[in-house]
Design an enzyme around this catalytic site. Sequence first.
Site, PDB file in Angstrom:
ATOM      1  CB  CYS A   2      -0.923   0.012   1.213  1.00 14.49           C
ATOM      2  SG  CYS A   2      -2.129   1.364   1.131  1.00 14.49           S
ATOM      3  CD  GLU A 100      -0.417  -2.243  -5.850  1.00 14.85           C
ATOM      4  OE1 GLU A 100       0.545  -1.694  -6.441  1.00 14.85           O
ATOM      5  OE2 GLU A 100      -0.476  -2.406  -4.631  1.00 14.85           O
TER       6      GLU A 100
END
Length: 211
Positions: A2, A100
């Site tokens: 993350c 992402e």
Amino acid sequence: MCGRYFLYADIEVIVDAFDLDQELEYEKRYNIAPSQGVLAVVAGRNAYKAGYLEWGYPVFYEGKAKPVINARAETVSEKQSFRESFAKRRCLILTSGYYEWRPEGRGKQPYRFTKRDEGLFAFAGIWTRNPEKKEKPAACAILTKQADHFFEPYHHRMPMFMSIEEGKKWLSYHDDELTRNSELKLEAIPVSAAVNNVKNNEPGCIEPITN
């Protein structure tokens, strides 16, 4: 993994979720990056408290602090740098979703991961004091774990996300099953490459694109 996320829940939603009784500076953000302040919740003695932590947990090597944005859930209770925070200083980093990037064609396509209702949820985190930064004394890291079958095509690691109710169990120190799957189901939606530039912090960062 993350490394970039967003938070655009209404302030009333955040306050109601934790029954907060405090003044809270807040603005919606669409491209939150490491080293920035992130809105987090901790469990006080009698109530939850919210505030901002610097995203970048200081890990010391040869006397110098290196900011680490993620900590592995599989080893967080064992590593010297993290184990005290795991045992005493847990937090929830509030989020509406995260980004992402997946290799596609000649480049990488950014995706956003959100709940289908685009509601509030959280990342499990740990925090600590940073003696090298008196003006920003508290910093945090987001826990990550091995990606499941849905997330693995995007990255081999995934943040340890959870519902607000699951998060409250995390803050109670009664939830140590760090590799279990959350009850949440997220969906992946391709978004504009605008998110690649951390200076872009507009709603357009999360807008879906069509091929």
